[in-house]
Design an enzyme around this catalytic site. Structure first.
Site, PDB file in Angstrom:
ATOM      1  N   ASP A 339     -21.843  11.132 -21.312  1.00  0.00           N
ATOM      2  CA  ASP A 339     -22.564  11.777 -22.418  1.00  0.00           C
ATOM      3  C   ASP A 339     -21.807  11.639 -23.732  1.00  0.00           C
ATOM      4  OD1 ASP A 339     -23.059  14.097 -24.258  1.00  0.00           O
ATOM      5  OD2 ASP A 339     -24.562  14.658 -22.782  1.00  0.00           O
ATOM      6  N   LEU A 367     -27.378  15.380 -23.514  1.00  0.00           N
ATOM      7  CA  LEU A 367     -27.896  14.156 -22.905  1.00  0.00           C
ATOM      8  C   LEU A 367     -27.782  14.249 -21.388  1.00  0.00           C
ATOM      9  CD1 LEU A 367     -26.347  11.493 -25.307  1.00  0.00           C
ATOM     10  CD2 LEU A 367     -28.487  12.777 -25.552  1.00  0.00           C
ATOM     11  N   ASP A 368     -26.661  14.750 -20.917  1.00  0.00           N
ATOM     12  CA  ASP A 368     -26.473  14.946 -19.481  1.00  0.00           C
ATOM     13  C   ASP A 368     -27.474  15.944 -18.919  1.00  0.00           C
ATOM     14  OD1 ASP A 368     -24.506  13.344 -18.286  1.00  0.00           O
ATOM     15  OD2 ASP A 368     -22.878  14.534 -19.123  1.00  0.00           O
ATOM     16  N   HIS A 369     -27.495  17.137 -19.477  1.00  0.00           N
ATOM     17  CA  HIS A 369     -28.363  18.183 -18.932  1.00  0.00           C
ATOM     18  C   HIS A 369     -29.838  17.811 -19.093  1.00  0.00           C
ATOM     19  CE1 HIS A 369     -25.450  21.382 -17.908  1.00  0.00           C
ATOM     20  NE2 HIS A 369     -24.711  20.828 -18.854  1.00  0.00           N
TER      21      HIS A 369
END
Length: 477
Positions: A339, A367-369
């Site tokens: 991310d 971005l990850d979540h």
């Protein structure tokens, strides 16, 4: 809830266009301070959770034969879940997030972002730069030769270091503006992808009804760090039997496991050994979903490419997660990434920079979540379609495409909205307390974020806490 951000995404997933009316949006805990940023991060977060929760409600109705229940998207729950690793406490201790060598650096011509949380990535970074791993660090904790790396980078070009470190198997990217990324071959390639790649590989028949009732899908989880584990943590919340498989030789963050291991089991398995391959094939024969999140192509030698999995297990849902778009998508499609690196390369760090021009970061690893909840939504929609119509399904997402969504496709933040520049813990901002819970576990007493995926009659937390990494047997329940 305004649907302009996520209703088209729901349609792209093949969802019933009437179902978004089942979603109710509420704000609790104060509007100010929810994921504050210049970019529309809060809108990304609520949109990703909205489609995930609606897909979960639809899947629940498909399993029971009832009507699709009403869905609630609570901004407070969403903001807390998107920063779950920051709220985590293990016997009162906060989780470790970034190592000293995972940071922005000045170079001779700009800025560079590196990622060195894992020992092997740290070693590759130092080797590429010619810095001894035992060099004394300015941080004083023995974890990284910060001063030596800074001195080495000060006279180098950022893009030169990017290629040098990547070639050594490490992780570094030059900080770019949104325009520079759009002109880069990888940025252009990613912009041409759908936000969520979702489709059928064949016409396999619908699976037979499970004997003795529906015990939930079986999910093989071959993912690491945040995005993939968030997706599979969500599937576990909704009743899936999630078995995470890790290579015994690869290190993993115990703190990351404590945050994203809820509801799952975890087993070590060496796919390079005859026993490991045989055991994996036995698991695959009874699996409903396989989720992969390693560097694109890294698992192909084990027969884990989507087409090979589909050939051996027709009717499977194969979900693939990458950093930069996946193999065959631009020159970086098969590279490693995280991310923080995607934020730096794509222009997000420049868009969030302070008045002094120092690159900024989003108020969460959004971005990850966000990609994790979108991945879970696509898997759930695939499971629903598979039960209704059959088929082997393939799902593909990337952090870089989610970054493009944030930068170019979401509605711009409006004055007075809940987003805006400022620290996430600003006085008078978001109070996460209503969405935190305490749970005993083999890892210790955990304070953790509650899941934001909520629908009428659905689960409000996980059936089990995270266990010790690698403590379970590689068998289905």
């Amino acid at each position: 809830m305004e649907q302009r951000s996520w209703a088209p995404l729901w349609a792209a997933l093949g969802g019933d266009p009437a179902l978004p009316e089942r979603v109710r949006h509420i704000r609790r805990g104060g509007a100010a301070g929810l994921l504050p940023a210049r970019l529309p991060v809060a809108e990304l977060a609520r949109s990703a959770v909205a489609v995930c929760a609606l897909a979960a409600a639809e899947w629940a109705a498909c399993r029971t034969g009832g009507a699709v229940p009403a869905v609630t998207v609570d901004d407070g729950a969403v903001a807390t879940a998107f920063t779950s690793e920051r709220h985590l406490r293990i016997d009162g201790r906060p989780a470790s997030v970034f190592a000293p060598l995972s940071r922005f650096w000045r170079t001779g011509d700009g800025r560079l972002r590196t990622h060195a949380n894992y020992p092997h990535h740290r070693a590759r970074l130092l080797a590429a730069l010619g810095v001894p791993g035992s060099a004394a660090g300015a941080d004083g904790d023995g974890d990284g030769p910060v001063e030596a790396v800074a001195a080495e980078l000060a006279h180098r070009r950022a893009e030169e270091v990017e290629e040098l470190v990547c070639g050594a198997g490490g992780l570094a990217v030059a900080v770019r503006t949104p325009g520079q990324w759009a002109a880069h071959p990888q940025g252009a390639a990613v912009a041409g992808l759908p936000l969520v790649g979702h489709g059928r590989l064949d016409g396999a028949p619908p699976p037979p009804a499970p004997p003795g009732g529906d015990g939930g899908p079986r999910v093989l989880d071959l993912t690491r760090v945040i995005a993939g584990p968030v997706a599979t943590r969500t599937l576990a919340l909704l009743g899936a039997d999630v078995l995470r498989i890790d290579a015994p030789h690869l290190p993993e963050s115990a703190d990351a496991h404590a945050d994203t291991g809820f509801g799952k089991r975890s087993a070590p398995l060496d796919l390079g050994s005859p026993f490991g391959r045989r055991t994996f094939e036995e698991l695959l024969a009874a699996a409903d979903v396989v989720v992969t999140g390693y560097r694109p192509g890294a698992l192909d030698r084990f027969g884990l490419a989507a087409g090979e999995l589909a050939a051996r297990r027709p009717g499977l849902v194969v979900a693939e997660l990458s950093a930069w778009g996946g193999a065959g998508t631009g020159p970086w499609g098969g590279r490693r990434g995280f991310d923080s690196l995607v934020q730096a390369a794509s222009g997000i760090a420049v868009a969030e920079a302070g008045p002094d021009g120092v690159p900024g970061v989003l108020p969460a690893q959004a971005l990850d979540h966000g990609t994790g909840y979108l991945l879970a939504a696509a898997v759930l929609r695939s499971l629903t379609d598979r039960r209704r119509y059959g088929g082997t399904h393939r799902v593909r997402l990337s952090l870089a495409r989610t970054a493009h969504w944030l930068l170019h496709e979401l509605p711009e933040r409006t004055p007075g909205s809940e987003s805006g520049p400022g620290p996430a813990d600003a006085p008078g901002g978001h109070d996460p307390a209503p969405w935190l819970a305490g749970t005993g576990s083999p890892l210790g007493r955990l304070r953790h974020a509650l899941p934001p995926v909520e629908y009428e009659g659905g689960p409000r937390t996980w059936a089990r806490p995270p266990g010790l990494p690698g403590a379970d047997e590689p068998v289905w329940r």
